[in-house]
Design an enzyme around this catalytic site. Structure first.
Site, short mmCIF file in Angstrom:
data_model
loop_
_atom_site.label_atom_id
_atom_site.label_comp_id
_atom_site.label_asym_id
_atom_site.label_seq_id
_atom_site.Cartn_x
_atom_site.Cartn_y
_atom_site.Cartn_z
N CYS A 1 0.84 -1.20 0.00
CA CYS A 1 0.00 0.00 0.00
C CYS A 1 0.87 1.24 0.00
CB CYS A 1 -0.92 0.00 1.23
SG CYS A 1 -1.98 1.46 1.32
N CYS B 1 -1.59 6.13 6.58
CA CYS B 1 -2.93 5.70 6.93
C CYS B 1 -2.89 4.92 8.25
CB CYS B 1 -3.51 4.82 5.83
SG CYS B 1 -5.11 4.09 6.21
N CYS C 1 -3.60 -0.05 8.69
CA CYS C 1 -2.76 -1.25 8.77
C CYS C 1 -1.49 -0.97 9.57
CB CYS C 1 -2.37 -1.73 7.37
SG CYS C 1 -3.76 -2.31 6.37
N CYS D 1 -7.64 1.07 -1.62
CA CYS D 1 -7.30 0.39 -0.36
C CYS D 1 -7.01 -1.06 -0.69
CB CYS D 1 -8.46 0.51 0.63
SG CYS D 1 -8.17 -0.37 2.18
N GLN E 1 -19.56 -9.38 9.90
CA GLN E 1 -18.11 -9.49 9.80
C GLN E 1 -17.62 -9.03 8.43
OE1 GLN E 1 -16.18 -9.87 12.16
NE2 GLN E 1 -17.12 -11.14 13.74
N TYR F 1 -26.35 -12.63 21.49
CA TYR F 1 -25.80 -11.58 20.63
C TYR F 1 -25.79 -12.07 19.18
CZ TYR F 1 -23.84 -10.32 25.23
OH TYR F 1 -23.67 -10.05 26.57
N GLU G 1 -31.07 -11.03 20.46
CA GLU G 1 -30.33 -9.88 19.96
C GLU G 1 -31.07 -8.61 20.37
OE1 GLU G 1 -28.12 -7.09 18.39
OE2 GLU G 1 -27.44 -9.17 18.20
N ASP H 1 -21.19 -14.21 21.54
CA ASP H 1 -20.44 -13.39 20.58
C ASP H 1 -20.75 -11.92 20.85
OD1 ASP H 1 -18.94 -12.44 18.50
OD2 ASP H 1 -20.30 -13.13 16.92
N CYS I 1 -14.25 -10.29 19.75
CA CYS I 1 -13.43 -9.35 19.00
C CYS I 1 -12.51 -8.57 19.94
CB CYS I 1 -14.31 -8.39 18.20
SG CYS I 1 -15.42 -7.39 19.21
#
Length: 633
Positions: A212, A218, A221, A323, A414, A448, A469, A545, A572
């Site tokens: 990139c 940026c 990453c 990107c 996701q 969730y 949920e 989750d 996450c």
């Protein structure tokens, strides 16, 4: 505006190019003419209005005495700032840090803002995203965010300084000596911009891997200079450290963290991006409006207009034309969206955020009409033709193995489709290990549940499934997705097309059962157990989750009371996962101990933390997802 995604929508830009939590996003309200306005929420930063002063109200006198410097509050436990603080203590030494705090010198930075310093990198921070705001002179402030993967370094001449001090700098690797420019001082550390590498870690760094042109500018990453094998290894260490520091579990009770499962795609994988831009300077915009030229088509991109993501460590926008981690479909559409924004540059009163999502064509009717002459061709096109959706109000269609999911473009799903089949297959294999002689689970509780990812992909293996949920929109999506997949599964041509990628064709000895009874309900995760009290707990699996903040204590208490046969915790944020798993195991131990002291008390068994494993949903970044499997023994 049509929902086919060919016409773009904009919304007020979030505080960063990363998605803000739903609870913190400003609401968007549609007007009758199709435009979008921002609805202010209470307590949102930069969105409050000052009360107007009455004409005769005297100005309050300013104190001549300078206010004393207020030390920042300690980071909230388990927050990204707390994770960073623990890493700083580890690098500097807990004893050294405690001494500095006792002496009251933990804020006495040896460095001034804008000072360059040469540092040697000691470790990488395993923390998540953290935000800051600092003053720069008397006129403005610098606000921004930093991410996991920043290096924790110390000055090369640290012995010359009164206070041991850490420097947080991006794009640097353990063992390297780098130049960094300080822009913020905090407790026992300074935050700095990367300047250049003085002595590289030649075993890890290979800048020829960088794909990139915006890397190091940026903030998206952090790891493009690393081999993918090294990236996966570093992400495994994040999980190891998280459980060592945040679970409060003994080392003997922790399993060896398994190697991180990599993404099939390391570039071109991201199925959603949200580039943003600022509006024209007010003086220029006013001038255009006065001359009636604000709606004229703009031929060339003005110097002030930047469309893209944030500069690392800043809220300033970096102009980005492509990107590399986004899918080809998204990058192709980004060019068109940029042109549209440039063309209408002076019509925007405020900064705005775009949305670009990779999707199967949602305009194709599914299931196909019975009169369709060539069902095979029709379904093949429906399952393989991708386009980019550029409307927040449109519907997204996505295939995960042998299942289709539809959900609003503005909702969560996701962002790396290529790794979802390995992830859902792994969860299934964890629930049904091939060598197990234990009673086969028949009931699934998906907390969730969102649009139904786990409930639906695991549906062939359970008799009864209940999902919960908070979002009513997600519940509607989940219910519609069940109907859609049941209808498609009744078509032989569809089953033939998806057989090669379906979860049911994996190497597992687990065979699908009959079509299950699936229900979804809207509510908090803490309410789930009132609706599944009839589920046989020794035949029940709970999938957890949650969002980044993890589970609340009441939810964990109810899980302990119910005590299902298997728990699968997908996270996450491995740090809150480690906290929650540790809390759950301690609560179970306490409950079992109490039963032993009560005559007739029912022992329900203890959990074994059977496995821990990371999944790389975001290659080239420092982020890792974690799956913990707990089994009742």
């Amino acid at each position: 505006m049509s929902d086919n995604g060919h016409v773009g929508h904009v919304r007020t830009a979030p505080d960063s190019e990363l998605e803000a939590p739903e609870s913190k996003k400003p609401r968007l309200e549609a007007r009758g003419n199709g435009s979008v306005t921002l609805s202010k929420e209470p307590n949102q930063e930069n969105m409050t209005t000052r009360p107007s002063k009455e004409k005769n109200q005297p100005e309050p006198k300013k104190s001549k005495r300078r206010s004393k410097y207020k030390k920042p509050t300690l980071p909230e436990p388990y927050s990204p700032e707390d994770v960073l603080w623990r890493e700083i203590k580890s690098v500097l030494g807990a004893g050294v840090v405690e001494t500095a705090i006792e002496e009251g010198i933990e804020f006495e930075s040896p460095f001034s803002p804008q000072e360059e310093v040469e540092v040697v990198v000691k470790a990488l921070s395993p923390g998540g995203e953290y935000f800051y705001r600092i003053s720069e002179g008397n006129t403005h402030s610098r606000r921004g965010h930093r991410l996991a993967g920043d290096a924790v370094a110390v000055p090369t001449n640290e012995e010359q300084h009164k206070v041991p001090w850490a420097i947080i700098v991006p794009f640097s690797l353990p063992g390297e000596i780098v130049r960094a420019k300080v822009y913020r001082n905090a407790r026992m550390h300074s935050v700095a911009d990367f300047v250049r590498v003085v002595e590289p870690n030649v075993e890890l760094r290979d800048d020829s891997r960088i794909q990139c042109r915006y890397f190091r500018k940026c903030g998206g990453c952090q790891y493009q200079m690393l081999s993918y094998e090294t990236q996966l290894s570093l992400k495994r260490e994040v999980i190891v450290k998280a459980y060592q520091n945040f679970s409060e579990l003994s080392q003997s009770s922790l399993p060896t963290v398994l190697p991180t499962i990599g993404s099939p795609l390391q570039y071109g994988y991201r199925t959603k991006i949200t580039p943003h831009f600022e509006a024209a300077p007010k003086s220029l915009l006013k001038k255009k409006q006065q001359s009636n030229t604000d709606k004229d088509e703009v031929k060339e991109q003005p110097d002030w207009l930047k469309i893209g993501f944030n500069l690392v460590g800043s809220r300033k926008v970096l102009d980005i034309e492509e990107c590399p981690i986004a899918t080809p479909v998204i990058n192709e559409a980004l060019t068109a969206e940029r042109s549209r924004v440039i063309k209408n540059a002076y019509t925007f009163q405020r900064g705005a955020s775009l949305i670009l999502r990779d999707s199967l064509d949602p305009s194709v009717t599914l299931p196909p009409d019975s009169s369709e002459p060539d069902v095979d061709l029709y379904l093949s096109n429906a399952l393989n033709k991708h386009l980019c959706i550029a409307s927040h109000k449109a519907s997204i269609r996505e295939k995960v193995g042998g299942f289709l999911f539809e959900y609003p473009a503005s909702s969560f799903f996701q962002n790396n489709n290529s790794v979802l089949v390995p992830l859902t297959d792994y969860v299934k294999e964890a629930i049904f290990p091939s060598e197990s002689e234990a009673l086969r689970p028949t009931h699934l509780v998906d907390t969730y549940c969102g649009s139904g990812l786990f409930a639906i992909t695991l549906s062939p293996y359970f008799k009864t499934i209940s999902g919960i949920e908070l979002s009513t929109d997600s519940i509607r999506s989940a219910q519609n997705n069940v109907k859609l997949n049941n209808a498609l599964r009744a078509i032989p041509s569809y089953n033939k097309l998806i057989s090669s990628s379906s979860s049911s064709s994996s190497s597992s000895s687990t065979s699908p059962t009959q079509v299950p009874d699936i229900t979804f309900r809207s509510g908090t995760a803490s309410d789930i157990f009132s609706s599944v009290s009839s589920f046989p707990r020794h035949e029940t699996v709970i999938v957890i989750d949650p969002p980044r903040k993890g589970c609340d204590e009441e939810f964990i208490r109810q899980v302990v009371k119910f005590r299902p046969a298997v728990l699968v915790y997908v996270s996450c944020n491995v740090h809150t996962q480690a906290r929650d798993v540790g809390m759950l195991l301690r609560m179970v131990d306490e409950a079992e101990t109490e039963c032993g002291h009560v005559e007739g008390g029912e022992r329900r068994g203890r959990y074994e933390l059977e496995s821990l494993r990371g999944f790389d949903l975001f290659p080239q970044t420092a982020h890792v997802e974690s799956v913990a499997v707990l089994r009742l023994v």
